[in-house]
Scaffold this motif. Structure first.
Motif, mmCIF file in Angstrom:
data_model
loop_
_atom_site.group_PDB
_atom_site.id
_atom_site.type_symbol
_atom_site.label_atom_id
_atom_site.label_comp_id
_atom_site.label_asym_id
_atom_site.label_seq_id
_atom_site.Cartn_x
_atom_site.Cartn_y
_atom_site.Cartn_z
ATOM 1 N N LEU A 42 17.407 67.166 -63.760
ATOM 2 C CA LEU A 42 16.408 66.185 -64.224
ATOM 3 C C LEU A 42 15.272 66.091 -63.215
ATOM 4 C CD1 LEU A 42 18.856 63.464 -65.603
ATOM 5 C CD2 LEU A 42 17.242 64.805 -66.965
ATOM 6 N N ASN A 43 15.615 66.106 -61.930
ATOM 7 C CA ASN A 43 14.564 66.109 -60.901
ATOM 8 C C ASN A 43 13.734 67.388 -60.993
ATOM 9 O OD1 ASN A 43 15.661 63.735 -60.062
ATOM 10 N ND2 ASN A 43 16.699 64.578 -58.254
ATOM 11 N N GLY A 44 14.414 68.498 -61.307
ATOM 12 C CA GLY A 44 13.733 69.795 -61.414
ATOM 13 C C GLY A 44 12.621 69.782 -62.454
ATOM 14 N N LEU A 45 12.772 68.969 -63.490
ATOM 15 C CA LEU A 45 11.730 68.879 -64.528
ATOM 16 C C LEU A 45 10.415 68.396 -63.948
ATOM 17 C CD1 LEU A 45 13.681 67.180 -67.464
ATOM 18 C CD2 LEU A 45 13.083 69.596 -67.243
ATOM 19 N N ARG A 46 10.511 67.685 -62.800
ATOM 20 C CA ARG A 46 9.300 67.132 -62.175
ATOM 21 C C ARG A 46 8.843 67.961 -60.977
ATOM 22 N NH1 ARG A 46 12.089 62.226 -63.807
ATOM 23 N NH2 ARG A 46 13.463 62.378 -62.021
ATOM 24 N N SER A 47 9.487 69.104 -60.765
ATOM 25 C CA SER A 47 9.147 69.921 -59.597
ATOM 26 C C SER A 47 7.684 70.379 -59.650
ATOM 27 C CB SER A 47 10.059 71.149 -59.567
ATOM 28 O OG SER A 47 9.596 72.074 -58.622
ATOM 29 N N VAL A 48 7.077 70.566 -58.489
ATOM 30 C CA VAL A 48 5.722 71.131 -58.466
ATOM 31 C C VAL A 48 5.759 72.599 -58.871
ATOM 32 C CG1 VAL A 48 4.763 69.583 -56.721
ATOM 33 C CG2 VAL A 48 5.878 71.722 -56.004
ATOM 34 N N SER A 49 6.939 73.199 -58.775
ATOM 35 C CA SER A 49 7.059 74.627 -59.074
ATOM 36 C C SER A 49 7.293 74.842 -60.561
ATOM 37 C CB SER A 49 8.223 75.214 -58.275
ATOM 38 O OG SER A 49 8.648 76.416 -58.866
ATOM 39 N N LYS A 50 6.402 75.623 -61.172
ATOM 40 C CA LYS A 50 6.551 75.950 -62.591
ATOM 41 C C LYS A 50 7.880 76.665 -62.837
ATOM 42 C CE LYS A 50 4.102 78.346 -66.271
ATOM 43 N NZ LYS A 50 2.799 78.802 -66.741
ATOM 44 N N LEU A 51 8.263 77.513 -61.892
ATOM 45 C CA LEU A 51 9.522 78.250 -61.993
ATOM 46 C C LEU A 51 10.700 77.285 -62.058
ATOM 47 C CD1 LEU A 51 10.921 81.027 -61.805
ATOM 48 C CD2 LEU A 51 10.701 80.884 -59.321
ATOM 49 N N GLU A 52 10.697 76.304 -61.191
ATOM 50 C CA GLU A 52 11.818 75.351 -61.162
ATOM 51 C C GLU A 52 11.797 74.442 -62.373
ATOM 52 O OE1 GLU A 52 14.349 75.984 -59.455
ATOM 53 O OE2 GLU A 52 13.152 77.553 -58.538
ATOM 54 N N ARG A 53 10.619 74.077 -62.848
ATOM 55 C CA ARG A 53 10.548 73.246 -64.055
ATOM 56 C C ARG A 53 11.164 73.987 -65.248
ATOM 57 N NH1 ARG A 53 5.341 72.233 -62.356
ATOM 58 N NH2 ARG A 53 4.356 73.440 -64.031
ATOM 59 N N ALA A 54 10.778 75.251 -65.402
ATOM 60 C CA ALA A 54 11.305 76.035 -66.528
ATOM 61 C C ALA A 54 12.818 76.218 -66.388
ATOM 62 C CB ALA A 54 10.602 77.391 -66.588
ATOM 63 N N ARG A 55 13.267 76.488 -65.164
ATOM 64 C CA ARG A 55 14.713 76.667 -64.934
ATOM 65 C C ARG A 55 15.489 75.399 -65.261
ATOM 66 N NH1 ARG A 55 14.349 80.111 -59.826
ATOM 67 N NH2 ARG A 55 15.095 82.065 -60.686
ATOM 68 N N ALA A 56 14.961 74.270 -64.806
ATOM 69 C CA ALA A 56 15.655 73.005 -65.036
ATOM 70 C C ALA A 56 15.735 72.727 -66.533
ATOM 71 C CB ALA A 56 14.922 71.873 -64.314
ATOM 72 N N ALA A 57 14.625 72.960 -67.249
ATOM 73 C CA ALA A 57 14.609 72.701 -68.692
ATOM 74 C C ALA A 57 15.585 73.622 -69.417
ATOM 75 C CB ALA A 57 13.194 72.883 -69.236
ATOM 76 N N ALA A 58 15.633 74.881 -68.998
ATOM 77 C CA ALA A 58 16.542 75.839 -69.650
ATOM 78 C C ALA A 58 17.992 75.412 -69.460
ATOM 79 C CB ALA A 58 16.316 77.243 -69.088
ATOM 80 N N ALA A 59 18.311 74.991 -68.238
ATOM 81 C CA ALA A 59 19.688 74.588 -67.963
ATOM 82 C C ALA A 59 20.041 73.318 -68.732
ATOM 83 C CB ALA A 59 19.871 74.377 -66.458
ATOM 84 N N LEU A 60 19.101 72.384 -68.815
ATOM 85 C CA LEU A 60 19.369 71.130 -69.517
ATOM 86 C C LEU A 60 19.498 71.341 -71.021
ATOM 87 C CD1 LEU A 60 16.951 68.727 -67.644
ATOM 88 C CD2 LEU A 60 19.420 68.428 -67.829
ATOM 89 N N ALA A 61 18.596 72.158 -71.571
ATOM 90 C CA ALA A 61 18.554 72.320 -73.027
ATOM 91 C C ALA A 61 19.566 73.349 -73.516
ATOM 92 C CB ALA A 61 17.145 72.708 -73.468
ATOM 93 N N GLY A 62 20.063 74.193 -72.613
ATOM 94 C CA GLY A 62 20.949 75.263 -73.061
ATOM 95 C C GLY A 62 20.183 76.286 -73.895
ATOM 96 N N ALA A 63 18.896 76.445 -73.571
ATOM 97 C CA ALA A 63 18.037 77.373 -74.325
ATOM 98 C C ALA A 63 17.235 78.216 -73.340
ATOM 99 C CB ALA A 63 17.069 76.588 -75.207
ATOM 100 N N ILE A 64 16.735 79.324 -73.844
ATOM 101 C CA ILE A 64 15.784 80.080 -73.034
ATOM 102 C C ILE A 64 14.454 79.340 -73.121
ATOM 103 C CG2 ILE A 64 14.482 82.239 -72.974
ATOM 104 C CD1 ILE A 64 17.398 83.270 -74.115
ATOM 105 N N VAL A 65 13.858 79.079 -71.978
ATOM 106 C CA VAL A 65 12.583 78.360 -71.976
ATOM 107 C C VAL A 65 11.496 79.313 -71.501
ATOM 108 C CG1 VAL A 65 11.253 76.495 -70.911
ATOM 109 C CG2 VAL A 65 13.577 76.069 -71.699
ATOM 110 N N LEU A 66 10.515 79.502 -72.366
ATOM 111 C CA LEU A 66 9.379 80.367 -72.048
ATOM 112 C C LEU A 66 8.189 79.428 -71.856
ATOM 113 C CD1 LEU A 66 8.481 83.540 -74.105
ATOM 114 C CD2 LEU A 66 6.748 82.016 -73.218
#
Ligand SMILES: NC(=O)C1=CN([C@@H]2O[C@H](COP(=O)(O)OP(=O)(O)OC[C@H]3O[C@@H](n4cnc5c(N)ncnc54)[C@H](OP(=O)(O)O)[C@@H]3O)[C@@H](O)[C@H]2O)[C@H](O)CC1
Ligand SMILES: [K+]
Length: 533
Positions: A414-438
């Motif tokens: 959840l914190n990762g969604l707010r990361s300054v890093s686009k890479l970490e935001r996408a990773r956090a969302a993918a892990a949370l949603a259980g989906a590939i996030v592009l």
């Protein structure tokens, strides 16, 4: 030695430190790595500066500065006129950097007393992988002066490892950062060389071999790669002579109402050109005529709501679905999306309005995705991402945290969604949603829930045009329809999309992207070693 073929693996600062540590543990002294790094910098500098030219080397307090000392010594030995400025007192240097400074046989000037104006080339060896906080004080002043010099004098700046002030792992500017004309990094690139704004500060990035062998990658196992065909080419569904259209899948694209039919046609055309055997647009009855008049190879079916969609989806041969472009934001699209996520093995690509319709309620979308069986690819741009995953309310967060046995990992994500890093935001969302996030943009990131990620740096600026995202969603579906695994399909689609736009050139509109694919695919298949009649 520098290499012009850039390997795809991208190492975060901590992964690079691990590669370093493993190499030193295997018997290569750290100082030897620094000598190799400095030698690679000196060689590159000798090409950028005129013969016997004036080179200024700016050295920082750590090993990045150490590389600068080595480069300065070697350039002086080659009869360049070298001036060296140090940001700290020489007594502050430690370890290999102190050894490199001892081996330097020239003067050391305090950075603020340095005269940059006469330089033909400046080497930026202030900060590299050890940058730990925003630059301020004398460090910031040094970077400001260097940037003013290159802006006014138009002379080259060679950055060692990363332009100082750029975080190699995130590509973010820490306070202020050097604008380099060339960046030389070691062993492998870092995510910050591809992510914005880092990539812009690096300008061209080259990679030097400093004696770290690729065997360390078996241990480090970097999770991030540059989006290149060599990463996913082995899984690309090259058409087979004994194949037929039914073996190449059936992509279904949902259309919006009569006033919004173009997006579905763009996606459908993308799916067809990417090689789907069959493509159908499922459209509200009122828009059937508009589609029928505009389509030839693409088929149509009537779909006026979630029940009709469910009936269409009873046909399991329709193995890839695009939903979102042109649908409109609201309850109707939300209901269609939930219907589309009913358990089935087909790939679902959710884009645009399908994502925005879950604004502030990513949790419900994630629940539906987790129950849906087949792979799901979410393709938000930054705005859609922020709508879906930004500003989760305390209530939302509580729902997430209650949903899993491991609240600590969840909190991190959840914190990762707010990361300054686009890479970490996408990773956090993918892990949370259980989906590939592009997560789209000039530095598109494709993230898998298992932590793997791809960064694309191949899209030309003219790809940012109305409808290009619709085409991309369709292309992903086209590749998924042909049974390409969805993470690789999403990555390959991003690459083909960029390659199509590069091939077409400036002036491109979304309709041109699918039409550019035949030429791009021909070249891609040739690079796989295929020949054509
Ligand atoms: N990885 C390799 O195999 C090799 C890398 N080399 C080069 O080494 C650097 C990394 O060196 P390192 O010493 O870890 O880090 P830096 O040189 O980037 O900087 C660390 C020092 O900078 C200080 N620091 C950090 N942030 C700031 C700031 N914002 N303002 C001022 N000072 C800052 C930090 O001080 P602390 O107070 O935080 O301790 C350190 O003093 C890598 O980039 C390569 O160039 C090797 O030479 C070859 C092998
Ligand atoms: K640097």
């Amino acid at each position: 030695m520098t290499s012009h073929r850039l390997p795809p693996e991208l190492l975060s600062n901590s992964e690079m430190a691990e590669a370093d540590r493993l190499t030193i543990a295997s018997g290569v002294p750290g100082y030897a790595l620094m000598e190799n790094a400095g030698a690679a910098v000196a060689l590159e500098a000798s090409w950028l500066a005129p013969r016997h030219g004036r080179i200024v080397v700016l050295c920082g307090p750590g090993n990045n500065g150490g590389d600068g000392f080595v480069a300065a010594r070697l350039l002086k030995a080659r009869d360049f006129s070298v001036t060296l400025g140090l940001l700290v007192s020489i007594d502050a240097l430690r370890g290999d950097a102190a050894a490199a400074a001892r081996a330097w046989n020239g003067e050391i000037t305090a950075i603020e007393a340095l005269d940059l104006d006469a330089a033909d080339l400046v080497i930026d060896a202030l900060f590299g992988a050890g940058l730990a906080r925003d630059l301020d004080g004398p460090a910031r002043a040094a970077v400001d002066r260097l940037n003013a010099f290159s802006r006014e004098r138009k002379k080259p700046v060679l950055a060692v490892d990363v332009p100082s002030g750029i975080d190699g792992t995130s590509g973010q500017v820490r306070g202020v950062a050097v604008w380099a004309s060339k960046t030389i990094t070691f062993f492998r690139r870092k995510p910050g060389h591809l992510l914005l704004p880092g990539r812009l500060h690096c300008n061209e990035t080259i990679v030097a071999d400093i004696g770290i062998t690729s065997a360390v990658l078996d241990v480090v196992r970097p999770a991030t790669q540059a989006n290149e065909p060599e990463v996913w080419g082995g899984l690309y569904p090259v058409p087979r002579i004994d194949g037929h259209k039914y073996a190449r899948g059936h992509a279904l694209v949902l259309s919006g109402d009569l006033a919004h039919t173009g997006a579905a046609r763009l996606a459908a055309r993308g799916a067809l050109r990417a090689g789907a055997g069959l493509v159908t647009i499922a459209t509200p009855r009122e828009a059937l005529g508009a589609h029928a008049a505009a389509l030839t190879a693409i088929m149509t079916a009537v779909c006026d709501g979630p029940e009709e969609l469910a009936a269409i989806l009873e046909d399991g041969r329709k193995n890839a679905l695009v939903l979102g472009p042109g649908l409109g934001v609201g309850a109707a699209t939300r209901a269609l999306t939930l219907s589309a996520l009913a358990p089935a093995s087909r790939a679902k690509i959710l884009d645009a309005d399908a994502l925005s319709s879950f604004k502030g309620d990513a949790f419900s979308l994630a629940q539906a995705i987790r129950g849906s069986g087949g792979p799901v690819v979410l393709t938000p741009h930054d705005g859609e991402f922020a709508r879906l995953f930004g500003d989760l309310s305390a209530d939302d967060e509580r729902r997430w945290l209650k949903s899993d046995a491991d609240p600590e990992t969840l909190q991190k994500r959840l914190n990762g969604l707010r990361s300054v890093s686009k890479l970490e935001r996408a990773r956090a969302a993918a892990a949370l949603a259980g989906a590939i996030v592009l997560l789209k943009g000039p530095d598109t990131v494709v993230a898998h829930p298992d932590g793997r990620a791809m960064i694309d740096d191949t899209s030309p600026p003219w790809l940012a045009t109305a409808g290009s995202g619709d085409v991309l969603a369709g292309m992903i579906a086209g590749l998924c329809a042909q049974s390409m695994p969805p993470f690789e399909a999403a990555s390959a689609a991003v690459w083909l999309h960029g390659a199509g736009a590069r091939h077409f050139g400036p002036g491109l509109v979304a309709e041109d992207i699918p039409e550019s694919l035949p030429a791009v695919l021909r070249a891609l298949f040739q690079s796989f070693g295929l020949t054509f009649p």
